[in-house]
Scaffold this motif. Structure first.
Motif, mmCIF file in Angstrom:
data_model
loop_
_atom_site.group_PDB
_atom_site.id
_atom_site.type_symbol
_atom_site.label_atom_id
_atom_site.label_comp_id
_atom_site.label_asym_id
_atom_site.label_seq_id
_atom_site.Cartn_x
_atom_site.Cartn_y
_atom_site.Cartn_z
ATOM 1 N N GLU A 15 14.868 2.656 -1.802
ATOM 2 C CA GLU A 15 14.281 2.754 -0.461
ATOM 3 C C GLU A 15 12.992 3.561 -0.431
ATOM 4 O OE1 GLU A 15 17.310 4.373 2.036
ATOM 5 O OE2 GLU A 15 18.207 2.421 2.461
ATOM 6 N N GLN A 16 12.775 4.387 -1.458
ATOM 7 C CA GLN A 16 11.611 5.270 -1.431
ATOM 8 C C GLN A 16 10.774 5.197 -2.713
ATOM 9 O OE1 GLN A 16 12.137 9.012 1.117
ATOM 10 N NE2 GLN A 16 14.102 8.922 0.050
ATOM 11 N N THR A 47 -1.004 7.779 3.243
ATOM 12 C CA THR A 47 0.114 8.180 4.106
ATOM 13 C C THR A 47 1.458 7.813 3.499
ATOM 14 O OG1 THR A 47 -1.251 7.877 6.077
ATOM 15 C CG2 THR A 47 1.137 7.920 6.389
ATOM 16 N N GLY A 48 2.321 8.812 3.384
ATOM 17 C CA GLY A 48 3.683 8.587 2.923
ATOM 18 C C GLY A 48 3.888 8.680 1.434
ATOM 19 N N THR A 50 4.400 10.245 -1.965
ATOM 20 C CA THR A 50 4.851 11.575 -2.402
ATOM 21 C C THR A 50 4.661 11.810 -3.894
ATOM 22 O OG1 THR A 50 7.108 10.734 -2.690
ATOM 23 C CG2 THR A 50 6.556 11.719 -0.548
ATOM 24 N N ASP A 64 7.719 8.328 1.265
ATOM 25 C CA ASP A 64 8.627 8.740 2.330
ATOM 26 C C ASP A 64 8.790 7.562 3.293
ATOM 27 O OD1 ASP A 64 9.867 9.795 4.590
ATOM 28 O OD2 ASP A 64 8.808 11.712 4.470
ATOM 29 N N TYR A 65 9.978 6.991 3.328
ATOM 30 C CA TYR A 65 10.172 5.775 4.141
ATOM 31 C C TYR A 65 10.064 6.042 5.638
ATOM 32 C CZ TYR A 65 15.016 7.366 4.845
ATOM 33 O OH TYR A 65 16.125 8.099 5.181
ATOM 34 N N ASP A 66 10.071 7.313 6.056
ATOM 35 C CA ASP A 66 9.857 7.633 7.472
ATOM 36 C C ASP A 66 8.375 7.545 7.855
ATOM 37 O OD1 ASP A 66 12.519 8.106 8.175
ATOM 38 O OD2 ASP A 66 12.443 10.189 7.491
ATOM 39 N N LEU A 67 7.492 7.571 6.842
ATOM 40 C CA LEU A 67 6.053 7.588 7.105
ATOM 41 C C LEU A 67 5.344 6.290 6.741
ATOM 42 C CD1 LEU A 67 5.240 11.192 5.792
ATOM 43 C CD2 LEU A 67 5.615 10.464 8.163
ATOM 44 N N THR A 68 5.958 5.496 5.890
ATOM 45 C CA THR A 68 5.328 4.240 5.476
ATOM 46 C C THR A 68 6.417 3.250 5.106
ATOM 47 O OG1 THR A 68 3.619 3.275 4.051
ATOM 48 C CG2 THR A 68 5.090 4.906 3.047
ATOM 49 N N SER A 69 6.021 2.106 4.574
ATOM 50 C CA SER A 69 6.994 1.076 4.194
ATOM 51 C C SER A 69 6.537 0.364 2.938
ATOM 52 C CB SER A 69 7.155 0.049 5.322
ATOM 53 O OG SER A 69 5.949 -0.699 5.469
#
Length: 249
Positions: A15-16, A47-48, A50, A64-69
């Motif tokens: 997922e990340q 963005t996103g 890490t 970070d899957y909360d910030l990008t995809s």
């Protein structure tokens, strides 16, 4: 940029994390592209993102899957690959590394010479006659995977690895060459040793990095110990050369 280097695909590790996969080959031009895209992802603070892990023909991107995809990053990486492919990749930063090719430091020196059907002197000339590109760092802190050695001296690694190899030892494993930065087990064919401390846990800033070239310079045993003494006292600086540019002593 050759068209085949633009033939790449994506693999979603989890997922990340995703992986960009280029053709499976040891190719300097392809690896430079991998490293340029890796560097831009960090420099541009995408963005996103890490972390990035460039390798021979792959680039792993952690995010970070909360910030990008996955899909968003795929588009951004596509753009970076397209823009990087047109850049000048001919500039070379060369780090000149002194090495003593002596039986005391290179227990496999004669075996590699016999494998290549050359004298030890000719083996040394062959090994020092090429600038080696650092494709990736790994295995140990400061261990550089470099290539490619002349085919004539590309001896396969030992069938049974040594339990302990001294820091600074220089070896060959097939088409690859490299230096052991710290004491370690290993199966590469040892042909010499550098007097330079390659890795210091108290000051982990490396003298070379992925994308650099390493040029080995043969030194005598007396020069080895003299350079080692200078290096230990902080009075020795490796020579770096920018191809077509300045020389820094």
């Amino acid at each position: 940029m050759e068209d085949k280097l633009m033939d790449y695909s994506y693999f979603q590790i989890n997922e990340q994390a995703l992986e960009v996969v280029f053709p499976e080959q040891i190719n300097v031009e392809e690896n430079k592209l991998v490293q340029q895209v890796s560097q831009k992802l960090i420099e541009e603070e995408t963005t996103g993102v890490t972390g990035v892990i460039p390798a021979y023909h792959t680039l792993t991107v952690n995010f970070d899957y909360d910030l990008t995809s996955f899909k968003l990053l795929e588009g951004q990486i596509d753009s970076l690959i397209a823009s990087s492919s047109g850049e000048n990749m001919s500039v070379k930063r060369i780090v000149e590394l002194p090495v003593c090719y002596d039986e005391e430091f290179g227990p496999d020196l004669e075996d590699v010479a016999e494998f290549a059907s050359v004298s030890v002197e000719k083996l040394i000339k062959l090994h020092t006659g090429t600038d080696y590109f650092i494709f990736m760092m790994g295995f140990l802190p400061g261990f550089a995977y470099m290539g490619s050695v002349p085919e004539q001296i590309a001896m396969p690694r030992l069938k049974v690895p040594r339990k302990s190899i001294a820091p600074g030892s220089v070896g060959i494993a097939g088409a690859q060459t490299g230096m052991y930065p710290v004491e370690s087990p290993g199966g590469w064919r040892l042909i010499g040793r550098t007097p330079i401390q390659l890795y210091d846990r108290n000051n982990p800033v490396l003298k070379y990095k992925s994308g650099d070239y390493v040029r080995f310079k043969a030194v005598s045993k007396s020069e080895y110990y003299d350079i080692q003494k200078q290096d230990q006292s902080g009075n020795y600086t490796l020579k770096t050369i920018t191809e077509g540019g300045d020389i820094n002593d």
